[in-house]
Design an enzyme around this catalytic site. Structure first.
Site, mmCIF file in Angstrom:
data_model
loop_
_atom_site.group_PDB
_atom_site.id
_atom_site.type_symbol
_atom_site.label_atom_id
_atom_site.label_comp_id
_atom_site.label_asym_id
_atom_site.label_seq_id
_atom_site.Cartn_x
_atom_site.Cartn_y
_atom_site.Cartn_z
ATOM 1 N N ARG A 6 42.894 22.394 14.476
ATOM 2 C CA ARG A 6 41.723 23.143 13.987
ATOM 3 C C ARG A 6 40.480 22.739 14.765
ATOM 4 N NH1 ARG A 6 36.575 22.601 12.221
ATOM 5 N NH2 ARG A 6 37.161 20.816 10.933
ATOM 6 N N GLU A 136 29.354 20.096 5.253
ATOM 7 C CA GLU A 136 28.914 20.280 6.637
ATOM 8 C C GLU A 136 27.500 19.722 6.846
ATOM 9 O OE1 GLU A 136 28.706 23.828 10.004
ATOM 10 O OE2 GLU A 136 28.575 24.352 7.880
#
Length: 497
Positions: A6, A136
């Site tokens: 990923r 994030e």
């Protein structure tokens, strides 16, 4: 958790095919034995969907499905439906870990974001999916909006989550900050499981991983060869070596001996070349160049450390060049089974230094020829000579080769076809050696190097790696014709065996 498939695939210019992704996923779980793999981002492309589907099908059949994870988004039911169609069971939900990202990218208030996150978690759980949360830009969140991070975590501890993942998204943290931030969070939320996700923008990825574990992080996100966005992620091989050597109380299931093999495979699939000096997996990292180092190794392993090549299925090498010294050359000769007097060894050493000054590459396989040249001796003379050959290549016809080889005075001639001119040449050579009831070494790597400049008459160097009787060695040939340079390298191999 390994995220090569990923985050690693977000390396500029890298794209794995579905079959490559499946192969890497299988190796990571069965050979390298990582605990979990993150294999894709939801909704990216049809190819990505096909890759995830093939991995989840294999994982389900082999009992690994709960260890396969996919990055998803706060998008209502879109990612959840994608996950269900792909057969995946664990979603890593990407949320905002800093007030700056929330305010300027999503243009939302914390309460609104939290409510949307809760809705996705509720839906996913109803559909039987397990949920982990990414915060994030968490590192900048801790630096500039810590109260927001704590408010978000206060909310998240009320949710049915497995793990909360703390990424240094921009790779901006230094080790002392990692220690401070993770210590504070683990102390404040002792019942939550936290993963640390390090990036390498300041070349501090591995150092930050070590500090993250010391501070109480419960999991790590790493990639093969340190692949990933910009400067990449913390590399799996380096992180495992550091933890095994400096934090023995922390146990992982990762098999060190498999790290180099999977590293080379990912290099091949990705086209992302491993720097020669990359720790643990680089070509040069277990190669001693300085003669004083080789001398110390010989006397009492003075230049050995805990970072031994055998741990990773590798071997220590001693380079040959202007700084080699006598001990380096002795070590290489010993591996070849050659003994020289002190006087002859001194001559050989001097010649290799001269070649090194001219920037000539000298390999172990070149040593017998250097010795033969210097000592003017027949003891290592050319017993095998490829006397003549004709190579043909024509449209719609298989390439062919006719060769004449002299082996210790006996002349052999054979003809064969192949998939290319060199393949045809090797097939003819195999026929000759079959008559002698001798098996040729296996070819394990074939590298061609051409100087820049685009000249058609430029010299071409072919370096071939052979495997013979459990030993690997390289030979090289130099010519303006690529096939001829390969034949020259092959003749060296024939004399070495």
């Amino acid at each position: 958790m390994d995220t090569t498939l990923r985050d690693g695939e977000q390396t500029s210019g890298v794209s794995f095919s579905p079959s490559e992704k499946l192969t890497i996923a299988q190796l990571l779980l069965t050979e390298v034995k990582v605990d979990r793999i993150e294999i894709a981002s939801a909704r990216v492309s049809d190819g990505e969907f096909a890759a995830v589907k093939s991995i989840t099908k294999w994982a389900k059949a082999n009992g690994y499905l709960d260890r396969v994870e996919v990055l998803t988004f706060v998008d209502g039911d879109v990612s959840v439906q994608w996950m269900q169609k792909a057969g995946a069971k664990v979603m890593n939900l990407l949320t905002k870990g800093s007030l700056n990202h929330l305010t300027h990218q999503l243009k939302k208030k914390p309460e609104q974001h939290f409510a949307e996150v809760a809705a996705v978690i509720t839906l996913a759980r109803k559909k039987g999916l397990e949920v982990n949360i990414y915060l994030e830009d968490w590192s900048n969140g801790m630096r500039h909006s810590r109260e927001y991070v704590y408010a978000f975590l206060d909310f998240l501890q009320t949710q049915p989550l497995k793990r909360i993942m703390l990424p240094d998204t921009l790779g901006v943290l230094i080790p002392s900050e990692v220690q401070e931030y993770i210590s504070a969070i683990v102390a404040r939320y002792p019942k939550l499981h936290f993963d640390f996700h390090a990036h390498n923008d300041y070349d501090l990825g591995t150092a930050n991983v070590l500090e993250g574990i010391k501070a109480g992080a419960h999991g790590l996100h790493l990639t093969i060869n340190g692949m990933g966005e910009r400067a990449g992620n913390a590399p799996l091989a380096s992180a495992i070596a550091v933890l095994n050597d400096f934090m023995p109380e922390v146990k992982t299931a990762v098999a060190e001996k498999s790290l180099y093999t999977v590293s080379k495979l990912v290099e091949t699939f990705s086209g992302f070349r491993i720097p020669a000096n990359k720790p643990v997996v680089g070509e040069n990292v277990f190669t001693q160049t300085a003669g004083i180092h080789a001398d110390g190794d010989k006397k009492n392993k003075l230049y050995f450390s805990d970072l031994m090549p055998e741990r990773f299925g590798r071997q220590r090498k001693y380079a040959l060049g202007k700084t080699s010294g006598k001990a380096n050359i002795e070590n290489n000769l010993q591996q070849l089974g050659i003994q020289l007097s002190d006087a002859d060894l001194k001559k050989v050493t001097q010649r290799i230094i001269e070649l090194g000054d001219k920037k000539e590459m000298v390999t172990q396989a070149d040593l017998p020829y250097v010795i033969s040249d210097i000592l003017d001796s027949n003891t290592i003379a050319d017993k095998v000579k490829i006397e003549d050959y004709v190579l043909s290549h024509a449209k719609n016809l298989k390439p062919s080769a006719t060769i004449r080889v002299v082996i210790e005075g006996d002349v052999f001639e054979e003809h064969a076809q192949g998939d290319g001119q060199y393949d045809a040449f090797m097939n003819a050579l195999k026929r000759i050696y079959k008559k002698k009831k001798q098996e040729l070494p296996g070819l394990t790597d074939y590298a061609v190097r051409i100087p820049p400049g685009g000249k058609t008459d430029a010299l071409c160097e072919t370096v071939i790696t052979w495997r013979h009787q459990e030993r690997e060695f390289k030979t090289r040939g130099l010519d303006s014709d690529q096939t001829v340079s390969a034949i020259k390298a092959t003749q060296k191999m024939l004399n070495l065996i």
